[in-house]
Design a protein around this motif. Sequence first.
Motif, PDB file in Angstrom:
ATOM      1  N   TRP A  10       0.437  -7.689 -16.035  1.00 34.15           N
ATOM      2  CA  TRP A  10       1.592  -7.151 -15.308  1.00 34.15           C
ATOM      3  C   TRP A  10       2.390  -8.319 -14.699  1.00 34.15           C
ATOM      4  N   PRO A  11       3.721  -8.312 -14.826  1.00 35.31           N
ATOM      5  CA  PRO A  11       4.501  -9.443 -14.311  1.00 35.31           C
ATOM      6  C   PRO A  11       4.444  -9.597 -12.784  1.00 35.31           C
ATOM      7  N   GLY A  12       4.176  -8.531 -12.075  1.00 33.51           N
ATOM      8  CA  GLY A  12       3.936  -8.639 -10.628  1.00 33.51           C
ATOM      9  C   GLY A  12       5.154  -8.991  -9.795  1.00 33.51           C
ATOM     10  N   PHE A  13       4.919  -9.381  -8.555  1.00 31.08           N
ATOM     11  CA  PHE A  13       5.946  -9.834  -7.594  1.00 31.08           C
ATOM     12  C   PHE A  13       7.119  -8.843  -7.551  1.00 31.08           C
ATOM     13  N   GLY A  14       8.352  -9.317  -7.750  1.00 32.17           N
ATOM     14  CA  GLY A  14       9.521  -8.426  -7.649  1.00 32.17           C
ATOM     15  C   GLY A  14       9.398  -7.197  -8.538  1.00 32.17           C
ATOM     16  N   ASN A  15       8.729  -7.378  -9.670  1.00 25.32           N
ATOM     17  CA  ASN A  15       8.599  -6.251 -10.597  1.00 25.32           C
ATOM     18  C   ASN A  15       7.643  -5.164 -10.094  1.00 25.32           C
ATOM     19  N   ASN A  16       6.913  -5.473  -9.043  1.00 26.95           N
ATOM     20  CA  ASN A  16       6.082  -4.422  -8.449  1.00 26.95           C
ATOM     21  C   ASN A  16       6.939  -3.271  -7.921  1.00 26.95           C
ATOM     22  N   LEU A  17       8.229  -3.554  -7.725  1.00 24.88           N
ATOM     23  CA  LEU A  17       9.157  -2.490  -7.319  1.00 24.88           C
ATOM     24  C   LEU A  17       9.124  -1.328  -8.312  1.00 24.88           C
ATOM     25  N   ARG A  18       8.910  -1.645  -9.591  1.00 21.71           N
ATOM     26  CA  ARG A  18       8.890  -0.605 -10.619  1.00 21.71           C
ATOM     27  C   ARG A  18       7.782   0.409 -10.325  1.00 21.71           C
ATOM     28  N   VAL A  19       6.683  -0.091  -9.781  1.00 18.55           N
ATOM     29  CA  VAL A  19       5.568   0.789  -9.427  1.00 18.55           C
ATOM     30  C   VAL A  19       5.891   1.531  -8.121  1.00 18.55           C
ATOM     31  N   LEU A  20       6.492   0.801  -7.168  1.00 20.87           N
ATOM     32  CA  LEU A  20       6.879   1.453  -5.905  1.00 20.87           C
ATOM     33  C   LEU A  20       7.848   2.604  -6.173  1.00 20.87           C
ATOM     34  N   LEU A  21       8.703   2.434  -7.175  1.00 19.15           N
ATOM     35  CA  LEU A  21       9.679   3.498  -7.458  1.00 19.15           C
ATOM     36  C   LEU A  21       8.992   4.750  -8.001  1.00 19.15           C
ATOM     37  N   TRP A  22       7.912   4.560  -8.750  1.00 15.58           N
ATOM     38  CA  TRP A  22       7.150   5.736  -9.196  1.00 15.58           C
ATOM     39  C   TRP A  22       6.503   6.414  -7.977  1.00 15.58           C
ATOM     40  N   ILE A  23       5.973   5.591  -7.086  1.00 13.23           N
ATOM     41  CA  ILE A  23       5.354   6.126  -5.866  1.00 13.23           C
ATOM     42  C   ILE A  23       6.390   6.909  -5.054  1.00 13.23           C
ATOM     43  N   LEU A  24       7.572   6.327  -4.931  1.00 14.04           N
ATOM     44  CA  LEU A  24       8.661   6.989  -4.204  1.00 14.04           C
ATOM     45  C   LEU A  24       9.015   8.328  -4.852  1.00 14.04           C
ATOM     46  N   ALA A  25       9.122   8.302  -6.176  1.00 12.36           N
ATOM     47  CA  ALA A  25       9.481   9.530  -6.898  1.00 12.36           C
ATOM     48  C   ALA A  25       8.400  10.592  -6.713  1.00 12.36           C
ATOM     49  N   ARG A  26       7.140  10.168  -6.675  1.00 18.74           N
ATOM     50  CA  ARG A  26       6.049  11.125  -6.437  1.00 18.74           C
ATOM     51  C   ARG A  26       6.135  11.703  -5.024  1.00 18.74           C
ATOM     52  N   CYS A  27       6.474  10.846  -4.065  1.00 14.50           N
ATOM     53  CA  CYS A  27       6.578  11.326  -2.679  1.00 14.50           C
ATOM     54  C   CYS A  27       7.693  12.364  -2.563  1.00 14.50           C
TER      55      CYS A  27
END
Length: 584
Positions: free
Chosen positions: A486-503
């Motif tokens: 996983w590229p990590g760092f700034g790209n972790n936002l991509r995972v946060l956005l899934w979390i946000l969408a789930r919330c």
Amino acid sequence: MNTAVKAWVDEVAKTTQPDKIVWITGSESEKKGLENECLADGELIALDQKKHPGCFYHRSARNDVARVEHLTFICSHKQEDAGPTNNWMAPQEAYAKLGELYKGCMRGRTMYVIPYLMGPENSPFSKVGIEITDSRYVVLNMRIMARIGDVAMRHLGESGDFVKGLHSKGELDENKRYICHFPEDNTIWSFGSGYGGNALLGKKCFALRIASNLGRHEDWLAEHMLILGLEDKKGEVTYIAAAFPSACGKTNLSMLVPPEILKDYKVWTVGDDIAWMRIGKDGRLWAVNPEAGFFGVAPGTSKKSNPNALLTTSRNTIFTNVLLGDDGSIWWEGMGTEPPEHGTDWKGDAWTPSSGSLGAHPNSRFTAPAEQCPSISPEWQNPEGVPISAIVFGGRRAKVAPLVYQSFDWKHGVFVGATMASETTAAANGKVGVVRRDPMAMLPFCGYNIGDYFQHWLDMGKKIPNPPKIFHVNWFRTDDNGKFIWPGFGNNLRVLLWILARCKGEVGATQSPIGYLPNPDDINIEGLDGFTRQSLIALLDIDKESWGQEVQEIKEWFERIPKLPDDLHKRYRVLNEWFGTPHS
Ligand code: GTP
Ligand code: SPV
Ligand code: MN
């Protein structure tokens, strides 16, 4: 003058016999004076003040570069209250043993009395500590990490309700080093170390080990969590708290800079290491960052990985155990710039790029004021805190744990936190890279019985009418060559956005035995170089064999906890039915 504080300081001075006692007020002139004294005797070295205004270098003793978990004790009357994961010492034994060491230990030294406030001014979350220390380095670091001096005395008033922290660096002898906590007396005694979490007593000792005890009795949570605000395209901010073990990415995530393709989003930093969380009047969980600065890992911090950390540390920062260039510059491995041609390494030895040894210690750190962070949240000092929508647990796992999944509910989320594991890092003494259970990233920081702690989490769930959703992430899966997938760092936002969408209930998910997994199309991987849909699917894979092994390890972990809540054991049994071998 607060009489309880005065009496305690007198009593300590009688034992430690300092030449002089200085009450810290937090003023600018006091800071200047301390810096000058440190410069005069080499405790600090000034960096090039044109390039690094207000910045200093400190080298700690070679044998004193990280937390010492084997020398850290919880001194409750009953051993059972320290539980199976803490070292325990009887209070009378600890007071006697350290009392001997403190006798006359400040002769020839100045004793500093540092009143400090953990939490924002005028906040119902906030608590006062007093740290007595014979280290000027500790004073200067505490000055950045907490709100010190008059503001704390004002908050305390005439009350005797403060955490007593006594610290002496002693002779920095690791055979006479103890970090002792007396939760029943709100007291911390630390001897023989001048480094980080061992010596800056407001941080791990108070804000986690003592505070976790307070939270248990006062219905709140003291957690090893960053806090961030995620602002969407419409300007709406959702707050997330995340617990990753030491040196596993909290500071980085809290200061995330979105990749170009997602630049309509913005991450606001509320805290990078510790969260105190209470149930708000609206039935949600609200969090404050009790600290005022960042004590962050230097190696790996670059313009590319964490530009906000670099900007935060551009002034008024203390750098500890990095490489010091002859020209008054600093450098560390993974900084992404050329090292200086000649310098002095963290051990104090001459160093050049061809030395073949590390210039900076892997646990070298920066101490920098939070207010200097370009992404600091406008809410970071809000006395009421910020409302948390999601809690994220995460570990450093080369295998097993998928990129992200969501727990079924709070209770299951507690199971996910209670069973999380991570590879050990340089943040504590000992072997690096060994997988161990690190529940809620609190293994070294929970100040009481871990079984009771799990029960407290379960109880809190029942008391929060509108609890955060709980997730698990892993940025650290590696391929067959040991490279992070996983590229990590700034790209972790991509995972946060899934979390946000789930919330927000905006996306579905696939139910698996371990929790809800994202449908691959719901994680945006657009614009990622060399990372394909296939890579994502691989990162979301639940490998039956390795999870069989995982379940076995969870079983062994739970067997160590006599007070394990039954709810957690039930969840283990469900998982075991899916993955366990028939006889396990
Ligand atoms: P403590 O201050 O010890 O509690 O650490 P922390 O959890 O704040 O960790 P930090 O953000 O300082 O990161 C620790 C190390 O992990 C640094 O060297 C980072 O560069 C690295 N790191 C952080 N995030 C990522 C990531 O997403 N991917 C990879 N591969 N490394 C990361
Ligand atoms: C950690 O180890 O989690 C840290 C650094 O944040 S220390 O202050 O040393 O605990
Ligand atoms: Mn930490």
